[in-house]
Design an enzyme around this catalytic site. Structure first.
Site, PDB file in Angstrom:
ATOM      1  N   TYR A  84     -11.498 -14.493 -11.449  1.00 21.50           N
ATOM      2  CA  TYR A  84     -11.560 -13.425 -10.447  1.00 21.50           C
ATOM      3  C   TYR A  84     -12.998 -13.013 -10.150  1.00 21.50           C
ATOM      4  O   TYR A  84     -13.884 -13.117 -11.012  1.00 21.50           O
ATOM      5  CB  TYR A  84     -10.803 -12.185 -10.938  1.00 21.50           C
ATOM      6  CG  TYR A  84      -9.448 -11.986 -10.309  1.00 21.50           C
ATOM      7  CD1 TYR A  84      -9.330 -11.525  -9.001  1.00 21.50           C
ATOM      8  CD2 TYR A  84      -8.279 -12.249 -11.015  1.00 21.50           C
ATOM      9  CE1 TYR A  84      -8.083 -11.322  -8.423  1.00 21.50           C
ATOM     10  CE2 TYR A  84      -7.026 -12.058 -10.441  1.00 21.50           C
ATOM     11  CZ  TYR A  84      -6.940 -11.586  -9.140  1.00 21.50           C
ATOM     12  OH  TYR A  84      -5.714 -11.395  -8.569  1.00 21.50           O
ATOM     13  N   ASP A 134     -11.599  -5.800 -18.971  1.00 24.46           N
ATOM     14  CA  ASP A 134     -12.678  -6.703 -18.552  1.00 24.46           C
ATOM     15  C   ASP A 134     -14.062  -6.142 -18.847  1.00 24.46           C
ATOM     16  O   ASP A 134     -14.983  -6.902 -19.139  1.00 24.46           O
ATOM     17  CB  ASP A 134     -12.537  -7.030 -17.067  1.00 24.46           C
ATOM     18  CG  ASP A 134     -11.452  -8.070 -16.824  1.00 24.46           C
ATOM     19  OD1 ASP A 134     -11.205  -8.891 -17.721  1.00 24.46           O
ATOM     20  OD2 ASP A 134     -10.839  -8.057 -15.753  1.00 24.46           O
TER      21      ASP A 134
END
Length: 650
Positions: A385, A301
Site C-alpha cells: 500500500y 503500520d
C-alpha cells in the site's frame, strides 16, 4: 539507571529546539550507545526521536539552551535485551537515562524484514513448500515479514517473532503482489533469524495473469492530453526560514519524526494560536478474511514499522506539481546508520476554486474571490500500500487533512471458480479481502492559548409544540465534555454531530468562547467480533474521537509498543480511565478517521486514489469572515459585455 559517556567534543544542534533531528545528531547519539559497555556486538535500532517535551522546556527557558534530548530504541540481539536510551546533545554530549524494555516489543525495521526474507529463501523446509507449487528459483520469491500481534503461538511467546506472507515473481520486473503464494506461512525468530516452522495449508494454483502496471502493458497510452503548467512568475506567496513557514496570515513549523513522519507545530493564524501539534499518529489495518494466509493480518503500520523510514522521495511533476519547496528528512536505519530522504516533504500552493462569491441581481454587480491553499504533504509506502498525507491551510483559517490511499491491494490465492465470501475476485486465482484502514490522528489544541475545553454539538428538533408550531424549529444542542471518560465519542451523521474546541480564557463579541469546529466526515467502526484479536488489539478504533489532558508520557493513541503487546494493554482507552478533567486544560484530541474497503476490480492491479479526511474550521473564533481581506482576482480574457471586471469586483 544513568551513565555519563563523553564524546569527542561538542555536537552541533539544530537552530530551533523543535527542528527535526539532523544526520549529525543521529550519528552522534548512536555512537554514544555503541561505545557504552552495556551493549554487545549485535545491536539493532528502532528509531531516534526528538524529545519534544524537552524541546518545549528549552523554548520556555526551563532547560539548557542549545541542548537536545534524543530518545533511541536499541535492541541487543546477542543478549536478548532492549532499551530506551536518552541522549543529551550539545556542549557535553552524554547518555542521560537507560531504561530496559521488553525485547519483543520494538517495531520491525526494514533491515530486519529483509534479513528474515533471506532466511526463508535459504530454509530447506520453505524451499520444499515452494517446490510443491512449481517454484524452484527462490531468488524470485518475495517474503514480507509481518507483525504477529495477537497471534503468537504460546510455544513462541518469549521470542521476537514474525510470520511471512509469500509472493512469486516470474522475473525480476514482475509485480509479485499480483501472484500470492497461498497457504505457505513461515514463522521466523527475528533475533536468531531461525525459521521456526513453515505452515502449509494446501496447494492453490498461482495466478498466470500479469499484475504489472507499466505504461502500454494493458492498453495503449491514452491520447489527447495537452501540457498543464502551473507557474508563479513572481515566485511563491510563502516564506521559509529553516523549518518555519509563513503564508497568508499563517505561521507554523514543519517537523518530522520516526514514528509519524510529517508533523506540524505551533500553527497560528493572524497572530492567534490554533494548534500546538498536528500529525497522523497511528494507522491500524485489520483484514477481515478467515483464510489461512489472511486471518493473522492486522497491523499498526506506524507503531510496528514507522512512517519515517517508509517515507518516499518526491519528484517534481510526478508527486508534486507547481512551484515546490521541498524539505529533506533524516531517519535512523535498523543497522544504526542515519540516512537522508531527499525531498521527503513537498509544500506548494494550489488554486482552490471560489472562496466566496455573490452576484447582486438587482444592481447586476458581482463580487468573487478565488481561494488559494497551502499544501504540505508526504507519502509512505507500507509494502503493497501507499499512503499520502496532505495537510492544507486555507485563507479563511480552516485546516484540513486529506489521506490518499493508493498502491496495491493485499491479495491471496483462490481456486478458479471458487467464491470469495469475504472479499472480491480481481484476477485469475486472485482475491482481495475486505479490510479496514483506521487513522488515529493527534491534535494538541491551543485555541487562543494553551487552555481549552471540548463541547459536543448536534441538532435536535424542538420538542415543545408551542415553540415549534410548524415543526421546523431545530436547536443546536451543546454538551460540554468536562471529563475524559465521557469524551470518548462516536460520530453520528443522523444528528449532524460535530465537536467544538473552545478557549477557556477568551470570548468573541457575542459573548461565546472563541472556538474551532472539528468535523469527521469519514468514519467507520470495527466489524470483527468483540472477542476477536482485531477488536481487542486496537480499542481506539471503537470510537471516533477521544480527548485527554496533555501528558508527555501519552504519545501514541494505540500505545507505545504495539508489536507483540498484550491486546489493549496500552493506549488512549487505558489513559482515559483516569477520569481526568478536560475543563480548561492543555487538551489533546485523538480523532479517528477511516474507511471500510470493499475491493473493486477497477482497483486492480493498482488502486486509483481513494481519499478520506477531516476538517478543523473556525467557529466563533472570529467575529466575521476572516477572508474579507483577500484581494479581488485579476480577470483573464473578456466578457460578452466587454467589461473585464464584471464578475470579480474591486
Amino acid at each position: 539507571m544513568s551513565a555519563y559517556a563523553p564524546t569527542q567534543g561538542k555536537v552541533a544542534v539544530s537552530s530551533h529546539p523543535l527542528d527535526p533531528l539532523t544526520r549529525e545528531e543521529i550519528d552522534a547519539a548512536v555512537a554514544l550507545v555503541r561505545a557504552d559497555a552495556r551493549t554487545g556486538d549485535r545491536l539493532r535500532f528502532w528509531g531516534a526521536t526528538l524529545d519534544e517535551a524537552h524541546a518545549r522546556a528549552v523554548l520556555a527557558g526551563a532547560a539548557q539552551a542549545g541542548e537536545r534530548k534524543v530518545a533511541l530504541v536499541v535492541m541487543d540481539y546477542g543478549n536478548n535485551a532492549a532499551w530506551e536510551v536518552d541522549v543529551l546533545l550539545g556542549e557535553e554530549p552524554r547518555i542521560r537515562d537507560w531504561r530496559a524494555i521488553d525485547p519483543r516489543r520494538p517495531g520491525i525495521t526494514s533491515e530486519e524484514a529483509r534479513a528474515a526474507a533471506q532466511a526463508c529463501r535459504e530454509n530447506p523446509e520453505f524451499r520444499a513448500a515452494l517446490a510443491k507449487r512449481g517454484i524452484t528459483d527462490v531468488s524470485l520469491v518475495m517474503v514480507d515479514a509481518e507483525s504477529m500481534g495477537g497471534f503468537v503461538p504460546d510455544k513462541y511467546k518469549d521470542r521476537r517473532v514474525t510470520w511471512g506472507t509469500v509472493w512469486h515473481r516470474v522475473d525480476e520486473d514482475d509485480n509479485g503482489y499480483a501472484r500470492p503464494v497461498q497457504g505457505v506461512v513461515p514463522i521466523i525468530d527475528m533475533q536468531t533469524l531461525e525459521v521456526l516452522e513453515v505452515e502449509d495449508h494446501g496447494v492453490v494454483p498461482l495466478s498466470e495473469e500479469t499484475g504489472n502496471y507499466d505504461n502500454g502493458l494493458w492498453e495503449p497510452d491514452r491520447e489527447g492530453l495537452t501540457p498543464l503548467e502551473v507557474v508563479q512568475p513572481e515566485g511563491t506567496s510563502f516564506d521559509v526560514e529553516g523549518w518555519k513557514v509563513t503564508w497568508q496570515g499563517w505561521e507554523f513549523r514543519v517537523g518530522f519524526t520516526h514514528r509519524e513522519g510529517l508533523v506540524l507545530y505551533d500553527l497560528t493564524f493572524k497572530g492567534r494560536s490554533i494548534l500546538k501539534r498536528a500529525a497522523c499518529n497511528e494507522m491500524y489495518v485489520p483484514y477481515l478474511d478467515s483464510n489461512s494466509t489472511q486471518y493473522r493480518k492486522n497491523f499498526f503500520d506506524w507503531g510496528e514499522y514507522g512512517a519515517g523510514p517508509l517515507t518516499n522521495s518526491l519528484a517534481l511533476g510526478c508527486d508534486c506539481l507547481g512551484v515546490i519547496h521541498y524539505f529533506d528528512a533524516t531517519v535512523l536505519g535498523g543497522d544504526g546508520v542515519g540516512r537522508t530522504i531527499p525531498q521527503a516533504i513537498c509544500m506548494h500552493e494550489e488554486d482552490d476554486s471560489v472562496l466566496w462569491k455573490h452576484t447582486d441581481m438587482r444592481r447586476d454587480v458581482g463580487q468573487v474571490r478565488r481561494a488559494r491553499t497551502l499544501i504540505i504533504s508526504n507519502f509512505q509506502t507500507v509494502a503493497n500500500y501507499d499512503y499520502g498525507f496532505y495537510w492544507s491551510l486555507h485563507q479563511d483559517g480552516t485546516i484540513k487533512l486529506a489521506v490518499k490511499l493508493t498502491g496495491l491491494m493485499s491479495a491471496s490465492g483462490i481456486e478458479e471458480g471458487e467464491e470469495a465470501p469475504y472479499g472480491r475476485v480481481v484476477s485469475k486465482n486472485v482475491q482481495t479481502p475486505n479490510h479496514q484502514h483506521f487513522f488515529g490522528l493527534r491534535l494538541d489544541t491551543a485555541i487562543d492559548g494553551p487552555l481549552n475545553r471540548i463541547v459536543e454539538e448536534h441538532a435536535e428538533v424542538e420538542p415543545d409544540p408551542e415553540k415549534n408550531p410548524w415543526g421546523n424549529a431545530v436547536r443546536t444542542v451543546r454538551v460540554p465534555l468536562l471529563n475524559e471518560e465521557n469524551a470518548a465519542q462516536r460520530n453520528d451523521a443522523s444528528v449532524s454531530r460535530h465537536w467544538r474546541v473552545e478557549s477557556a480564557e477568551h470570548t468573541n463579541r457575542y459573548g461565546e468562547p472563541t472556538g474551532y469546529r472539528l468535523l469527521l466526515p469519514n468514519t467507520t467502526i470495527p466489524f470483527s467480533t468483540p472477542d476477536s484479536v482485531m477488536a481487542r488489539r486496537a480499542p481506539f478504533t471503537h470510537k471516533h474521537l477521544w480527548a485527554t489532558p496533555y501528558d508527555p508520557a501519552e504519545q501514541f493513541v494505540g500505545g507505545q509498543y504495539p508489536n507483540q503487546a498484550e491486546p489493549g494493554d496500552d493506549g488512549v482507552q487505558v489513559w482515559q480511565q483516569k477520569g481526568r478533567s478536560l475543563d480548561g486544560v492543555e487538551l489533546v484530541l485523538w480523532p479517528v478517521i477511516g474507511v471500510m474497503h470493499f475491493p473493486r476490480p477497477e482497483q486492480w492491479p493498482i488502486m486509483p486514489v481513494e481519499q478520506i479526511g477531516f476538517m478543523f474550521e473556525p467557529d466563533g473564533f472570529f467575529d466575521r469572515n476572516p477572508a474579507m481581506d483577500i484581494p479581488a482576482p485579476t480577470p483573464h480574457g473578456s466578457t460578452e459585455s466587454g467589461s473585464d471586471s464584471a464578475c470579480c469586483g474591486s
